[in-house]
Enzyme design. Structure first.
Site, PDB file in Angstrom:
ATOM      1  N   GLU A 149      -2.275  11.461   3.416  1.00  0.00           N
ATOM      2  CA  GLU A 149      -3.332  11.207   4.387  1.00  0.00           C
ATOM      3  C   GLU A 149      -3.354  12.354   5.393  1.00  0.00           C
ATOM      4  OE1 GLU A 149      -4.191   6.710   5.389  1.00  0.00           O
ATOM      5  OE2 GLU A 149      -2.062   7.133   5.688  1.00  0.00           O
ATOM      6  N   GLU A 206       0.866  -1.184   0.000  1.00  0.00           N
ATOM      7  CA  GLU A 206       0.000   0.000   0.000  1.00  0.00           C
ATOM      8  C   GLU A 206       0.897   1.226   0.000  1.00  0.00           C
ATOM      9  OE1 GLU A 206      -2.632   2.393   3.296  1.00  0.00           O
ATOM     10  OE2 GLU A 206      -2.830   0.212   3.246  1.00  0.00           O
TER      11      GLU A 206
END
Length: 203
Positions: A140, A135
């Protein structure tokens, strides 16, 4: 974004400027997930960017809007679960996938405790399970830590359950009030992350 520098040597192979009146179904696909499937998230991810006429992903004035909101109605999720009073939202993926290259998106983040926006890359083959499948989190932000954006990688060697997490965080002034360009240059040798063309970290 013409004012943001990008690395030399790349050729454009895919883009979406959201100039139409709706999300391009040929370029994007939506998850259809119960709440709590990952990270104990409260929202139901609904297919197609809408549920019972309530839009969770829509294009307006050249901007893709992704919205989380309470649903007040009688329609059942997947025709079986009563979700009146629950939160619905959208989780979108490009239909095409790439290994290596330069990827960027121009994003304004939401405000508020409980939000966790992400611009990330997941593998098309997740049969190995997480984190072995890999990932890449290009950007974020956790709503309780406003305007601090981070980039991370998750894999078998580097993951937080083993305390080997690789993350770079920086204060991005105005991340929740204006648009910024978040980017990744991914080669066989490194992953270099950027915010508005400035280096935010190399992993």
């Amino acid at each position: 974004e013409p004012t943001v520098p990008t690395p030399d040597g790349y050729t454009l192979v895919w883009h979406d400027e959201f100039e139409g009146g709706s999300v391009d179904a040929k370029g994007w696909k939506f998850e259809n997930w119960d709440k709590g499937r990952v990270n104990n998230e409260l929202q139901y991810y609904v297919a197609g960017g809408e549920f019972d006429g309530v839009e969770t992903a829509f294009v307006k004035d050249g901007i893709l809007n992704i919205r989380a909101q309470k649903y007040n109605g009688s329609k059942k999720f997947n025709d079986k679960t009563d979700i009146n009073g629950q939160v619905i939202s959208a989780r979108m993926n490009t239909r095409e996938a790439w290994k290596y290259g330069y990827m960027e998106a121009r994003i304004k983040l939401p405000k508020g405790k409980g939000t966790w926006p992400a611009f990330w890359m997941m593998p098309t083959d997740q049969s190995l399970g997480w984190p072995a499948c890999g990932e890449i989190d290009i950007m974020e932000e956790v709503g309780t830590h406003a305007n601090y954006t981070s980039s991370s990688i998750h894999c078998k060697a580097y993951n937080h359950p083993n305390n080997t997490q690789k993350t770079k965080e920086k204060f991005t002034k105005g991340a929740e009030d204006e648009f910024h360009v978040y980017a990744l240059e991914w080669t066989a040798d490194y992953m270099q992350f950027y915010v508005d063309g400035s280096t935010s970290g190399c992993l």
